[in-house]
Design an enzyme around this catalytic site. Structure first.
Site, short mmCIF file in Angstrom:
data_model
loop_
_atom_site.label_atom_id
_atom_site.label_comp_id
_atom_site.label_asym_id
_atom_site.label_seq_id
_atom_site.Cartn_x
_atom_site.Cartn_y
_atom_site.Cartn_z
N ASP A 1 0.86 -1.17 0.00
CA ASP A 1 0.00 0.00 0.00
C ASP A 1 0.91 1.24 0.00
O ASP A 1 2.05 1.17 0.45
CB ASP A 1 -0.89 -0.04 1.25
CG ASP A 1 -1.63 1.25 1.46
OD1 ASP A 1 -2.28 1.71 0.50
OD2 ASP A 1 -1.56 1.80 2.57
N ASP B 1 -0.16 5.03 0.77
CA ASP B 1 -0.40 6.05 1.79
C ASP B 1 -0.60 5.43 3.17
O ASP B 1 -1.45 4.57 3.36
CB ASP B 1 -1.60 6.90 1.40
CG ASP B 1 -1.41 7.57 0.04
OD1 ASP B 1 -0.24 7.83 -0.32
OD2 ASP B 1 -2.40 7.81 -0.66
MG LIG Z 1 -3.08 3.12 3.39
#
Ligand SMILES: [Mg+2]
Ligand SMILES: [Zn+2]
Length: 191
Positions: free
Chosen positions: A13, A15
């Site tokens: 992932d 962010d």
């Molecule tokens: Mg995230």
């Protein structure tokens, strides 16, 4: 010639896992990596994993950033990490949003927005990845669900919204790491 074997990958992932989340990342000056990220990614690379970022970017559907600008930010991210000896093999993003889009072509239900599995499935095909030997590392329930749908093991990191996610987990999840550096050590143990 023997047909080359499938590779393992770490699906990451973006962010809250690699990049500190501070408002919408629409300009490069807001891009801040957690300090441990280069070391963590180098660890994973060294033990043979391809590094593939999988990110929802509904900012595009919501008209807050163009695809061109997002690609520019991602190029910058790749170069930043390359300077530290880390090679990112791929970055996949979903530009859509099912309900909040203001740009028509991005305003739809799609198969790529996490928790849907589309981006991971595409990366698996593009890079000839073995899902069973791979991991998804992220900070949200969407990441966990995406990992489940693609048969990839999941490690929750407690950066980003990770601590909140931990409270929301319905069942005890065995793979939890304080951050990506700790997750990289966990991968090495499970490898
Ligand atoms: Mg995230
Ligand atoms: Zn999508």
């Amino acid at each position: 010639m023997i047909k080359s074997a499938k590779s393992p990958a770490i699906f990451l992932d973006r962010d809250g896992t690699i990049i500190k989340e501070k408002g919408d990342l629409t300009v490069i000056s807001r891009l801040k990596l957690y300090h441990h990220i280069p070391a963590a990614l180098k660890n994973l690379q060294k033990i043979g994993y391809k590094l593939i970022i999988i990110t929802n970017q509904s900012l595009i559907a919501r008209g807050l950033i163009s695809e061109k600008k997002l690609n520019y930010i991602h190029l910058y991210l790749k170069k930043l990490l390359a300077k530290k000896g880390v090679r990112i093999n791929g970055i996949y993003y979903c530009p859509h949003h099912p309900t909040k889009g203001v740009i028509k072509r991005y305003s739809k239900v799609c198969n790529c927005r996490k928790p849907e599995p589309g981006m991971v499935q595409k990366a698996v095909r593009d890079f000839n990845i073995d899902p069973k030997r791979s991991f998804f590392i992220g900070d949200s329930l969407r990441d966990l669900e995406c990992a489940r749908k693609t048969g990839v093991r999941f490690i929750l990191v407690l950066t980003g919204v990770g601590k909140k996610t931990l409270k929301e987990l319905s069942q005890k999840h065995s793979f939890i790491a304080g951050n990506l550096l700790k997750a990289s050590k966990l991968v090495r143990e499970l490898n």
